[in-house]
Design an enzyme around this catalytic site. Structure first.
Site, PDB file in Angstrom:
ATOM      1  CG  HIS A 158       1.025   2.172  29.484  1.00 35.26           C
ATOM      2  ND1 HIS A 158       0.570   3.268  28.787  1.00 35.26           N
ATOM      3  CD2 HIS A 158       0.031   1.827  30.333  1.00 35.26           C
ATOM      4  CE1 HIS A 158      -0.647   3.568  29.212  1.00 35.26           C
ATOM      5  NE2 HIS A 158      -0.996   2.700  30.148  1.00 35.26           N
ATOM      6  CD  GLU A 258      -1.203   0.514  27.237  1.00 34.43           C
ATOM      7  OE1 GLU A 258      -1.095  -0.313  28.154  1.00 34.43           O
ATOM      8  OE2 GLU A 258      -2.105   1.379  27.213  1.00 34.43           O
TER       9      GLU A 258
END
Ligand code: BG6
Length: 291
Positions: A158, A258
């Site tokens: 992320h 991400e």
């Protein structure tokens, strides 16, 4: 200079490793195997880190590269379980810390099941994150099924990229991709390069293998392996204000790209098999790109 790999901790005991070699420096928290600083020599810091981030047991760090595992987003059947799974708040163990050469340092952190993970996700697994800190940053999350039945994982690296001004950012490599807009719960087609002018929370399907984040003077290249989905997230104004660990204007200085196995890209991992999700990131300036 040879690589320096130094174990450190904050006053509250929160542990991290600091790495320095001829090409780059980095900081990795043992909780979450969370890279929260990476800077290549002569380049701006790559990752955005909130000034209000918690460095505390059991709380995810706002910024850097949280590892989402074994589920991405909200848990499908149990709303009481933490968003993005338990990996980012579990303690990982450093199992390899080695100088590959004077320019590259390899760190491996490992997560194995414990009573807490088994209570949330009843599977035996072995997960490790290999990071190579050098002129290029690479991160590879390996998940192996050590159970007697297959399991499904939905994961993400992320990555919070630091930007000078979100209004001037262009993201290339997503044109002609379908994306699920989590804010509208609908799927759309991306016709042009992505610009962020409002809150964005999207899962793109089948992105190009190289995504480029363009800013005024610099470009960042993100190469993905083991992934057919890319999440693009910026909370914009109201959500930044609502998050206690984010400054009100934090949204101006970050965008999350991400590398993931999100939604339809969740992976079945069979017994004794592994899945590897990998991101390789390099930075260059525009002059170098056009040469
Ligand atoms: C993104 C999700 O990956 O992470 C967003 O798509 C979410 O919906 C964001 O808000 C941040 O999540 P968290 O749990 O770190 O606040």
């Amino acid at each position: 200079m040879h690589s320096l790999i130094i174990r450190k901790h904050y006053d509250n005991g929160f542990e991290y490793i600091e790495i320095k070699n001829n090409q780059a420096e980095a900081k990795i928290a043992l909780q979450g195997a969370h890279l929260f600083h990476y800077k290549a020599i002569d380049k701006p810091a790559l990752l955005w880190l909130s000034k209000l981030a918690y460095f505390e047991k059991g709380k995810a760090i706002r910024g850097g590269v949280p590892i989402c595992f074994p589920w991405f987003g909200k848990h499908k059947n149990n709303a009481s379980l933490a968003q993005h799974g338990f990996a980012r708040t579990q303690m990982w163990e450093v199992v390899i810390e080695e100088e590959i050469d004077v320019d590259n340092t390899h760190i491996r952190l490992e997560l194995k099941p414990n009573a807490d993970t088994l209570a949330q996700w009843p599977y035996l697994f072995e997960a490790h994150l290999d990071m190579i800190i050098g002129a290029t940053l690479s991160m590879a999350l390996h998940v192996t099924n050590k159970d007697t039945k297959p399991f499904v994982i939905s994961t993400a690296l992320h990555t919070y990229f630091a930007v000078e001004d979100i209004h001037t950012v262009l993201i290339k490599g997503l044109e002609n991709c379908l994306y699920f807009d989590a804010l509208k719960a609908e799927t759309f087609m991306q016709h042009k390069d992505v610009q962020i002018q409002e809150e964005v929370d999207r899962v793109y399907s089948n992105p190009s293998k190289t995504i480029t984040l363009l800013q005024n003077d610099t470009s960042v290249q993100l190469q993905e392996e083991g992934s057919s989905s890319l999440v693009v997230w910026n909370p914009w104004i109201e959500k930044s204000q609502a998050m206690v660990d984010m400054p009100d204007d934090g949204y101006k200085r970050m965008v999350c790209l991400e590398t993931s196995n999100a939604r339809d890209d969740a992976r079945i991992v069979k017994v004794n098999e592994s899945h590897v999700l990998k991101a390789t990131i390099s930075q260059c300036n525009k002059k170098m790109m056009t040469n």
